[in-house]
Design an enzyme around this catalytic site. Structure first.
Site, PDB file in Angstrom:
ATOM      1  N   SER A 151      35.622 -45.940   5.838  1.00  0.00           N
ATOM      2  CA  SER A 151      35.589 -46.574   7.177  1.00  0.00           C
ATOM      3  C   SER A 151      35.240 -46.630   8.104  1.00  0.00           C
ATOM      4  O   SER A 151      35.457 -45.741   9.294  1.00  0.00           O
ATOM      5  CB  SER A 151      36.567 -44.875   7.846  1.00  0.00           C
ATOM      6  OG  SER A 151      37.310 -44.007   6.336  1.00  0.00           O
ATOM      7  N   ARG A 166      28.218 -51.795  11.488  1.00  0.00           N
ATOM      8  CA  ARG A 166      27.419 -51.372  12.416  1.00  0.00           C
ATOM      9  C   ARG A 166      28.494 -49.648  11.711  1.00  0.00           C
ATOM     10  O   ARG A 166      29.804 -49.481  11.829  1.00  0.00           O
ATOM     11  CB  ARG A 166      27.732 -51.327  13.586  1.00  0.00           C
ATOM     12  CG  ARG A 166      29.497 -51.584  14.822  1.00  0.00           C
ATOM     13  CD  ARG A 166      29.455 -52.392  15.466  1.00  0.00           C
ATOM     14  NE  ARG A 166      31.094 -52.011  15.930  1.00  0.00           N
ATOM     15  CZ  ARG A 166      31.458 -52.993  15.193  1.00  0.00           C
ATOM     16  NH1 ARG A 166      31.091 -54.200  14.826  1.00  0.00           N
ATOM     17  NH2 ARG A 166      32.420 -53.205  15.527  1.00  0.00           N
ATOM     18  N   ASP A 204      40.330 -46.907   5.825  1.00  0.00           N
ATOM     19  CA  ASP A 204      41.556 -45.888   5.864  1.00  0.00           C
ATOM     20  C   ASP A 204      42.278 -46.421   6.465  1.00  0.00           C
ATOM     21  O   ASP A 204      43.800 -46.110   6.269  1.00  0.00           O
ATOM     22  CB  ASP A 204      40.734 -44.654   6.620  1.00  0.00           C
ATOM     23  CG  ASP A 204      40.203 -44.928   7.857  1.00  0.00           C
ATOM     24  OD1 ASP A 204      40.219 -45.856   8.591  1.00  0.00           O
ATOM     25  OD2 ASP A 204      39.684 -44.079   8.571  1.00  0.00           O
TER      26      ASP A 204
HETATM   27  C1  BGC Z   1      36.226 -47.394  12.374  1.00  0.00           C
HETATM   28  C2  BGC Z   1      36.886 -48.022  10.737  1.00  0.00           C
HETATM   29  C3  BGC Z   1      37.993 -46.837  10.986  1.00  0.00           C
HETATM   30  C4  BGC Z   1      38.257 -45.819  12.277  1.00  0.00           C
HETATM   31  C5  BGC Z   1      39.258 -44.671  11.727  1.00  0.00           C
HETATM   32  C6  BGC Z   1      36.648 -46.422  12.956  1.00  0.00           C
HETATM   33  O1  BGC Z   1      35.347 -45.544  14.248  1.00  0.00           O
HETATM   34  O2  BGC Z   1      35.478 -48.788  12.559  1.00  0.00           O
HETATM   35  O3  BGC Z   1      36.908 -48.378  10.057  1.00  0.00           O
HETATM   36  O4  BGC Z   1      39.314 -47.366  10.548  1.00  0.00           O
HETATM   37  O5  BGC Z   1      37.087 -45.373  12.822  1.00  0.00           O
HETATM   38  O6  BGC Z   1      38.569 -44.005  11.198  1.00  0.00           O
END
Ligand code: BGC
Length: 488
Positions: A151, A166, A204
């Site tokens: 995620s 990142r 996610d």
């Molecule tokens: C991430 C996402 C993720 C979201 C929820 C963010 O900090 O960059 O990829 O979907 O958090 O988990």
């Protein structure tokens, strides 16, 4: 929650009025944010590489699940706080069963200097899980297809890889950004000889959308309101300018394409979000200043820190906790960054006792501080400003995607600790959507045309369904990524 109406001393009331204004999100502000959001979604679909914008990461899921998918898939979800390992049995007929384990991330792993520690931890958890599933040994020839829910923002040129753009959510492990995470995980898996193959790398939000869509075909978006904030929706390939000329011939122009917006980075360019000095400080003190601007104002990871900063500044002005000396242990706790999490605000907001006794106990347990009723009431009010702002800002991404796609009636599948556990969050979010869309105020939440609903068991099932969709495409000989030689 009911905010008590009792009065505060003039100095605290004055401060409450100030915070109420600073954290306010009137409908006009939301409308302005939504309209900028729509243009940023379009800009990201054209070129997602500008750090001031939203990446709009192409997820290479080009089919809607229809609930008929079947098969056994292993899924992992590396979230902000836990690693979840799930064996999903897709039964078709919109049904599934799961067996799962949660492995809490060892605290220091978020910022370890040795990336192998992270991938070894995942691989070891997988190995333990698979062995537990097969107490008499793994049958010869078994290879578990794995849907890897990772995620964090990744560039994918095909479904089974992902280059980390990142870290977010306080993760900061050197040597992973700019690299494909799948070979790193596979190396740790192979060291243990566990028969597993990654078939899909999944955000996610994508998992959330697909899992809910498997059981509810009114679902048009998947969103996370948790440690991080983000959303995914299906775009038409013809609307994704950055893919022009880069797709294999088997993908028609009107094919759907799942997009992981990564809208936690919305307004990194600082055009529309009304930031307070506390937001500015949080950003400056974070490992990645200037990034995840939207997430830093809305996600659970930062809500406790926002409240803590307000409390510290009130303490320094002599407005609260005057009996504690600057060097006191209690004040040391209070001045420890990130000592409070979103549950602190949520519990304060949920305190319905006439003397706010639960908040009193919470303060004592968390910070050792003895509070007066007025200090507790002050905390409750500020928490409600911060919590309300988070909920109302959070829906701007949803409103933008729905307006852009002309979705007038649909379900938004939501997951994440803030949505599931923060007192009153779903109601405030629904109110925010209603204000932006101008729905009849007499409509009840469950009568709203666009409803944010609790997701169907989030990422585990979604990852399995996505893995099954990828498998099915592969068996038909259809492409799952960019055409050879093309770049994003
Ligand atoms: C991430 C996402 C993720 C979201 C929820 C963010 O900090 O960059 O990829 O979907 O958090 O988990």
């Amino acid at each position: 929650m009911v905010v008590p109406t009792s009065t505060l001393p003039a100095n605290l009331q004055h401060q409450v009025d100030k915070y109420e204004k600073q954290f306010a999100t009137p409908t006009e502000t939301l409308n302005k944010i939504v309209s900028h959001f729509i243009s940023e979604l379009d800009r990201g679909n054209t070129d997602g590489t500008d750090p001031s914008g939203i990446p709009m990461n192409v997820a290479w899921v080009m089919d809607y699940p229809d609930g008929s998918e079947t098969g056994d898939y292993l899924a992992i979800d590396l979230g902000g706080t836990n690693l979840r390992v799930v064996m999903v049995h897709l039964l078709g007929n919109h049904k599934f069963t799961t067996e799962q384990e949660k492995y809490p991330l060892p605290g220091p792993i978020r910022t370890t200097k040795v990336k192998e520690e992270l991938f070894d931890f995942i691989a070891q958890s997988l190995d333990d899980f698979v062995k537990k599933l097969n107490p008499n040994g793994i049958p010869e020839g078994t290879v578990y297809p794995l849907g890897f829910t990772f995620s964090y923002p990744c560039t994918q040129t095909s479904i089974d890889m992902g280059i980390l753009q990142r870290w977010t959510k306080g993760f900061d492990i050197p040597g992973v950004e700019g690299h494909d995470c799948v070979p790193m995980l596979m190396e740790s898996i192979n060291k243990r000889g566990t028969p597993i193959k990654v078939v899909a790398l999944i955000n996610d939000t994508c998992g959330t959308l697909v899992a809910s869509r498997y059981t509810d075909n009114m679902t048009e978006m998947g969103c996370i309101f948790g440690t991080g904030v983000n959303g995914a929706y299906y775009e038409r390939v013809s609307n994704i300018a950055k893919l022009e000329g880069k797709l294999c011939d088997d993908i028609p122009k009107d094919s759907p394409m799942l997009i992981n917006c990564e809208y936690g980075s919305f307004d990194n360019g600082r055009k529309v979000l009304p930031r307070t000095i506390y937001d500015v400080e949080i950003d400056n003190e974070s490992p990645r200043p200037g990034q995840q601007a939207f997430e830093k104002m809305t996600s659970g990871y930062y809500l406790g820190e926002l409240l803590r900063k307000v409390l510290v500044s009130e303490y320094k002005m002599g407005n609260i906790f005057p009996e504690y000396e600057a060097g006191a242990r209690e004040i040391e706790y209070l001045t420890t960054p990130y000592i409070l999490d979103a549950s602190f605000l949520s519990l304060c907001e949920a305190d319905n006792t006439p003397d706010l006794r639960e908040t009193q106990m919470l303060y004592k347990a968390k910070l050792g501080i003895e509070t007066t009723y007025e200090e507790r009431l002050f905390t409750l009010k500020v928490s409600s400003f911060i919590g309300t702002r988070a909920a109302r800002l959070s829906i701007c991404g949803i409103a933008a995607a729905c307006k852009k796609m002309n979705y007038e009636t649909c379900h938004i599948a939501a997951d994440g600790s803030v949505f599931l556990r923060y007192t009153g969050f779903p109601e405030r979010a629904a109110q925010g959507l209603s204000d932006v869309f101008g729905w009849d105020p007499s409509l009840k939440m469950d009568e709203h045309p666009i409803q944010i609903v609790k997701a169907q068991d989030g990422s585990g099932v979604g990852a399995a369904v996505i893995a099954a969709l990828a498998d099915a495409r592969q068996k038909k000989g259809l492409s799952l990524g960019l055409k050879a030689g093309a770049h994003l």
